[in-house]
Design an enzyme around this catalytic site. Sequence first.
Site, mmCIF file in Angstrom:
data_model
loop_
_atom_site.group_PDB
_atom_site.id
_atom_site.type_symbol
_atom_site.label_atom_id
_atom_site.label_comp_id
_atom_site.label_asym_id
_atom_site.label_seq_id
_atom_site.Cartn_x
_atom_site.Cartn_y
_atom_site.Cartn_z
ATOM 1 N N HIS A 1 -2.711 0.171 4.717
ATOM 2 C CA HIS A 1 -3.494 0.477 5.920
ATOM 3 C C HIS A 1 -3.924 -0.850 6.539
ATOM 4 O O HIS A 1 -4.496 -1.700 5.857
ATOM 5 C CB HIS A 1 -4.755 1.270 5.568
ATOM 6 C CG HIS A 1 -4.517 2.614 4.970
ATOM 7 N ND1 HIS A 1 -4.656 3.786 5.688
ATOM 8 C CD2 HIS A 1 -4.174 2.985 3.717
ATOM 9 C CE1 HIS A 1 -4.401 4.815 4.895
ATOM 10 N NE2 HIS A 1 -4.116 4.362 3.691
ATOM 11 N N ASN B 1 -4.518 2.444 -1.131
ATOM 12 C CA ASN B 1 -5.014 3.454 -2.073
ATOM 13 C C ASN B 1 -3.922 3.719 -3.109
ATOM 14 O O ASN B 1 -2.754 3.895 -2.757
ATOM 15 C CB ASN B 1 -5.360 4.743 -1.328
ATOM 16 C CG ASN B 1 -6.503 4.545 -0.346
ATOM 17 O OD1 ASN B 1 -7.449 3.810 -0.628
ATOM 18 N ND2 ASN B 1 -6.413 5.186 0.799
ATOM 19 N N CYS C 1 10.106 13.139 0.773
ATOM 20 C CA CYS C 1 8.982 12.233 1.005
ATOM 21 C C CYS C 1 8.735 12.063 2.511
ATOM 22 O O CYS C 1 9.632 11.664 3.258
ATOM 23 C CB CYS C 1 9.274 10.886 0.356
ATOM 24 S SG CYS C 1 8.077 9.618 0.782
ATOM 25 N N HIS D 1 4.163 7.362 -1.160
ATOM 26 C CA HIS D 1 5.140 6.339 -0.763
ATOM 27 C C HIS D 1 4.262 5.163 -0.371
ATOM 28 O O HIS D 1 3.419 5.291 0.533
ATOM 29 C CB HIS D 1 5.988 6.846 0.420
ATOM 30 C CG HIS D 1 7.004 5.882 0.954
ATOM 31 N ND1 HIS D 1 8.332 6.216 1.133
ATOM 32 C CD2 HIS D 1 6.881 4.594 1.368
ATOM 33 C CE1 HIS D 1 8.982 5.176 1.631
ATOM 34 N NE2 HIS D 1 8.112 4.163 1.783
ATOM 35 N N HIS E 1 2.020 2.428 0.948
ATOM 36 C CA HIS E 1 1.679 2.085 2.335
ATOM 37 C C HIS E 1 0.417 1.244 2.363
ATOM 38 O O HIS E 1 -0.497 1.428 1.574
ATOM 39 C CB HIS E 1 1.510 3.334 3.205
ATOM 40 C CG HIS E 1 0.563 4.355 2.645
ATOM 41 N ND1 HIS E 1 0.929 5.229 1.641
ATOM 42 C CD2 HIS E 1 -0.728 4.622 2.923
ATOM 43 C CE1 HIS E 1 -0.091 6.002 1.342
ATOM 44 N NE2 HIS E 1 -1.121 5.655 2.099
ATOM 45 N N CYS F 1 9.442 8.471 3.765
ATOM 46 C CA CYS F 1 10.887 8.210 3.819
ATOM 47 C C CYS F 1 11.477 8.835 5.079
ATOM 48 O O CYS F 1 12.344 8.227 5.736
ATOM 49 C CB CYS F 1 11.587 8.781 2.586
ATOM 50 S SG CYS F 1 11.487 7.734 1.117
ATOM 51 N N HIS G 1 11.933 3.673 -1.049
ATOM 52 C CA HIS G 1 10.886 4.524 -1.622
ATOM 53 C C HIS G 1 10.316 3.885 -2.881
ATOM 54 O O HIS G 1 10.993 3.764 -3.898
ATOM 55 C CB HIS G 1 11.407 5.923 -1.960
ATOM 56 C CG HIS G 1 10.321 6.799 -2.517
ATOM 57 N ND1 HIS G 1 9.461 7.512 -1.705
ATOM 58 C CD2 HIS G 1 9.915 7.015 -3.785
ATOM 59 C CE1 HIS G 1 8.574 8.144 -2.458
ATOM 60 N NE2 HIS G 1 8.830 7.860 -3.736
ATOM 61 N N ASP H 1 -1.375 5.399 12.333
ATOM 62 C CA ASP H 1 -1.848 6.512 11.504
ATOM 63 C C ASP H 1 -2.143 7.714 12.404
ATOM 64 O O ASP H 1 -2.718 7.578 13.477
ATOM 65 C CB ASP H 1 -3.117 6.091 10.738
ATOM 66 C CG ASP H 1 -3.442 7.050 9.604
ATOM 67 O OD1 ASP H 1 -3.353 6.636 8.436
ATOM 68 O OD2 ASP H 1 -3.780 8.227 9.892
#
Length: 112
Positions: free
Chosen positions: A101, A86, A4, A97, A99, A7, A46, A30
């Site tokens: 934004h 998302n 990943c 994984h 996240h 990770c 994870h 990003d």
Amino acid sequence: MSDCLFCKIAAGEIPADKVYEDDQVVVFKDIAPKAEVHLLMIPRQHIASLNELSVEHDVLTSHMMRLLPRLAREQGLEQGFRTIINTGEGGGQEVFHLHLHLMGGDNLPGFN
Ligand code: 5GP
Ligand code: ZN
């Protein structure tokens, strides 16, 4: 999850421009920012997506939510910020994984 990407970023195996980290989360810029400020917040643990969250993650998710305004302020986003998660291919998720934004400043994109 040895394969990943996030990770590996959390473990420091792949470099990232980190702006914050603690025992539960890592926050980094990003690589392809869609706004003046575009950060990604990930749990060290994870978790593939929101679909995999359960009650055992409640302390972690609360921690992540409450960190957002603090990070936004530190980035100079006094007027506000946008948070996007998302989920799944249909939701535009590309990295599986979890996240968040955190975006703001100039060029803040809409939902299209
Ligand atoms: P998603 O579409 O899964 O919600 O968002 C994945 C995000 O991860 C994208 O905005 C993409 O630019 C970012 N990203 C993908 N690979 C990397 C990377 O190796 N490093 C960093 N810092 N961001 C990445
Ligand atoms: Zn992972």
